[in-house]
Design a protein around this motif. Sequence first.
Motif, PDB file in Angstrom:
ATOM      1  N   LYS A 153       0.831  -1.209   0.000  1.00 27.28           N
ATOM      2  CA  LYS A 153       0.000   0.000   0.000  1.00 27.28           C
ATOM      3  C   LYS A 153       0.864   1.257   0.000  1.00 27.28           C
ATOM      4  CE  LYS A 153      -4.125  -1.911   2.255  1.00 27.28           C
ATOM      5  NZ  LYS A 153      -5.004  -1.853   3.467  1.00 27.28           N
ATOM      6  N   ILE A 154       1.931   1.215   0.769  1.00 28.54           N
ATOM      7  CA  ILE A 154       2.850   2.349   0.812  1.00 28.54           C
ATOM      8  C   ILE A 154       3.464   2.597  -0.571  1.00 28.54           C
ATOM      9  CG2 ILE A 154       5.104   3.093   1.692  1.00 28.54           C
ATOM     10  CD1 ILE A 154       4.349   1.729   4.350  1.00 28.54           C
ATOM     11  N   GLY A 155       3.912   1.527  -1.210  1.00 28.38           N
ATOM     12  CA  GLY A 155       4.505   1.657  -2.537  1.00 28.38           C
ATOM     13  C   GLY A 155       3.519   2.162  -3.567  1.00 28.38           C
ATOM     14  N   LEU A 156       2.294   1.661  -3.508  1.00 34.56           N
ATOM     15  CA  LEU A 156       1.275   2.076  -4.471  1.00 34.56           C
ATOM     16  C   LEU A 156       0.925   3.546  -4.289  1.00 34.56           C
ATOM     17  CD1 LEU A 156      -0.585   1.091  -6.731  1.00 34.56           C
ATOM     18  CD2 LEU A 156      -2.305   0.563  -4.979  1.00 34.56           C
ATOM     19  N   GLU A 157       0.816   4.003  -3.040  1.00 36.52           N
ATOM     20  CA  GLU A 157       0.501   5.412  -2.812  1.00 36.52           C
ATOM     21  C   GLU A 157       1.591   6.312  -3.382  1.00 36.52           C
ATOM     22  OE1 GLU A 157      -0.405   8.675   0.736  1.00 36.52           O
ATOM     23  OE2 GLU A 157      -0.103   6.561   1.263  1.00 36.52           O
ATOM     24  N   TYR A 158       2.839   5.892  -3.230  1.00 36.13           N
ATOM     25  CA  TYR A 158       3.919   6.724  -3.752  1.00 36.13           C
ATOM     26  C   TYR A 158       3.920   6.738  -5.271  1.00 36.13           C
ATOM     27  CZ  TYR A 158       8.439   8.898  -4.408  1.00 36.13           C
ATOM     28  OH  TYR A 158       9.443   9.754  -4.797  1.00 36.13           O
ATOM     29  N   VAL A 159       3.704   5.585  -5.883  1.00 39.27           N
ATOM     30  CA  VAL A 159       3.682   5.518  -7.341  1.00 39.27           C
ATOM     31  C   VAL A 159       2.568   6.383  -7.916  1.00 39.27           C
ATOM     32  CG1 VAL A 159       3.214   3.983  -9.291  1.00 39.27           C
ATOM     33  CG2 VAL A 159       4.778   3.257  -7.495  1.00 39.27           C
ATOM     34  N   LEU A 160       1.390   6.345  -7.283  1.00 40.96           N
ATOM     35  CA  LEU A 160       0.230   7.056  -7.813  1.00 40.96           C
ATOM     36  C   LEU A 160       0.194   8.534  -7.431  1.00 40.96           C
ATOM     37  CD1 LEU A 160      -2.562   4.381  -7.199  1.00 40.96           C
ATOM     38  CD2 LEU A 160      -1.352   4.895  -9.330  1.00 40.96           C
ATOM     39  N   LYS A 161       0.652   8.855  -6.204  1.00 41.82           N
ATOM     40  CA  LYS A 161       0.465  10.215  -5.697  1.00 41.82           C
ATOM     41  C   LYS A 161       1.758  10.922  -5.295  1.00 41.82           C
ATOM     42  CE  LYS A 161      -4.080   9.111  -3.682  1.00 41.82           C
ATOM     43  NZ  LYS A 161      -4.872   9.117  -2.409  1.00 41.82           N
ATOM     44  N   ARG A 162       2.884  10.203  -5.243  1.00 39.65           N
ATOM     45  CA  ARG A 162       4.125  10.741  -4.711  1.00 39.65           C
ATOM     46  C   ARG A 162       3.935  11.264  -3.280  1.00 39.65           C
ATOM     47  NH1 ARG A 162       5.544   8.216  -8.269  1.00 39.65           N
ATOM     48  NH2 ARG A 162       6.703   8.794 -10.140  1.00 39.65           N
ATOM     49  N   SER A 163       3.148  10.566  -2.503  1.00 37.09           N
ATOM     50  CA  SER A 163       2.890  10.961  -1.124  1.00 37.09           C
ATOM     51  C   SER A 163       2.992   9.734  -0.228  1.00 37.09           C
ATOM     52  CB  SER A 163       1.504  11.602  -0.998  1.00 37.09           C
ATOM     53  OG  SER A 163       0.481  10.680  -1.342  1.00 37.09           O
ATOM     54  N   GLY A 164       2.733   9.936   1.063  1.00 36.03           N
ATOM     55  CA  GLY A 164       2.782   8.841   2.004  1.00 36.03           C
ATOM     56  C   GLY A 164       4.171   8.582   2.538  1.00 36.03           C
ATOM     57  N   PRO A 165       4.370   7.461   3.227  1.00 35.59           N
ATOM     58  CA  PRO A 165       5.640   7.188   3.903  1.00 35.59           C
ATOM     59  C   PRO A 165       6.870   7.215   3.004  1.00 35.59           C
ATOM     60  CG  PRO A 165       3.942   5.736   4.759  1.00 35.59           C
ATOM     61  CD  PRO A 165       3.319   6.472   3.606  1.00 35.59           C
ATOM     62  N   MET A 166       6.739   6.846   1.729  1.00 39.27           N
ATOM     63  CA  MET A 166       7.918   6.863   0.875  1.00 39.27           C
ATOM     64  C   MET A 166       8.357   8.273   0.499  1.00 39.27           C
ATOM     65  SD  MET A 166       7.577   3.540  -1.636  1.00 39.27           S
ATOM     66  CE  MET A 166       9.213   3.828  -2.327  1.00 39.27           C
ATOM     67  N   SER A 167       7.493   9.259   0.745  1.00 40.34           N
ATOM     68  CA  SER A 167       7.865  10.657   0.515  1.00 40.34           C
ATOM     69  C   SER A 167       8.409  11.306   1.773  1.00 40.34           C
ATOM     70  CB  SER A 167       6.652  11.449   0.019  1.00 40.34           C
ATOM     71  OG  SER A 167       5.723  11.662   1.069  1.00 40.34           O
TER      72      SER A 167
END
Length: 553
Positions: free
Chosen positions: A341-355
């Motif tokens: 879920k973390i990876g998908l959020e970053y790929v789609l929105k460039r947000s979340g924990p990976m940002s």
Amino acid sequence: MPRDPFDYIIVGAGTAGCLLANRLSADPSKQVLLLEAGKKDNYIWIHVPVGYLYCIGNPRTDWLYQTEPTPGLNGRSLRYPRGKTLGGCSSINGMIYMRGQARDYDNWARLTGDDDWTWQNALPDFKAHEHHYRLDGGADPQTGDNSRFSDLHGGGGELRIEKQRLRWDVLEAFAAAANEAGIESTEDFNSGDNAGVGYFEVTQKSGWRWNGPKAFLRPIKNRKNLTVWIESQVERLVFETTQSGATRCTGAIVRRGGDAVTVRAKSEVVLSAGAIGSPQILQLSGVGPAALSKAQGLDVVADLAGVGENLQDHLQIRAVFKVKNAKTLNTIANSMVGKAKIGLEYVLKRSGPMSMSPSQLGAFSRSDPERAHANLEYHVQPLSLDAFGEDLHPFPAMTASVCNLNPTSRGHVRIKSNRFDDAPEISPNYLSTDDDRHVAAQSLRQVREIMSKPAMQKYQPQEWKPGVEFQSDDELAKLAGDIANTIFHPTGTAKMGRADDPTAVVDTRLRVRGIEGLRVVDASVMPEITSGNTNAPTLMIAEKAARWIKMAG
């Protein structure tokens, strides 16, 4: 074989070096060589913000330094990350944009006798390279006026500064608890007084790290007069005696592709290798304490006692609290579903924990009521681990790291051999003064006070580290030695100062004393460490230096 002379040679393509290369190559009549010991910044984890976890301790991007065993840390040796890639530390740091406090620069001016270093005279050089998100949309939508921000920030520069792209309930609760403890909220840590609590601003653009090469090198990649050499480490500097009998730096010997190549500069050589690299290169070149040069079998070019001395750093004490009924990164990222879920959020929105930068919420406060200014900085995180690069703990938790902004302990950097590829001795000498040990104890007490406030109680915080059984000054200071770690802000090892200061390495225009054609432009020239993170002040220093170098011709 020797190369045709350049006008300027810049040693180190880090925070300062990238800006200098941009500014000095703006004159098409000047030939500029930028040298970087590391590789290109084309490693994916440099650019994904959370990738610092994979860059620190990685020989692809880090010099992999270790400190000497430190008595103040109860004999521990620390990993001491320094960027070894295009962008230097701007490619592996925490991305926090923090200038410090106005008093830092006013104090530099007092210590050096040069008003060019006051806050008011530094502010234009901070603004010159800023592309601040607050100035994107014209007037403030609430007030209709943006002058309060445009007076302090720049909107047309190369360095992108944005607000963070995430929110955590436990961080909101900590901010509210800090308010209850008497720390007011702030909307701008960079106004000259950073006291308060709020979210850090970061050097990112649309969820990607915005490092030195992106800001200052990529826009000028077609300049024919700028040459960039990667995987090119300086062995030592080259000197000549002028007709007037002066010593002049005329170039450097560079290890490149297995060969020793001599490069020459007609105007200046600029060391921007950082607070570890610059004094190391000076010492390897016979510029430093004469006794050190002789002990390593080197000819003494200039006896400068301050080279490698005056090392200052911010030591952070990581207090970890277990929490209940809370979403933290520990609970999310410790499952395959959560990671997906973390990876998908970053790929789609460039947000979340990976940002995420390493720290999201910040606070600046006083360790004691009698302190005139904020002398503590908090880095608050919705996660916990034993050290950067290690696994998250298997229980929900948050971390409130706190550091002494104005340490009185001083350390050193000294070569241990005359070989350029041997790491130097790094001895920060943390917690070696009574004041630093007292501040450490008081800072842990203040963390506990904040966590005890009503705003945090819905999460039932329980101190996991260091542990509530430790209460006295001596116990807390010893514990600080057990659990504290560097926050990666080495400074001061080639400090600027007055002509009558025997420990000053450079003058207030950053020229090395007693040597023509040589400057140091990086965090090592700071006479005292700033009250905050050190990337932004280093850029300001480089902005000033570029102007002075161009004026000198």
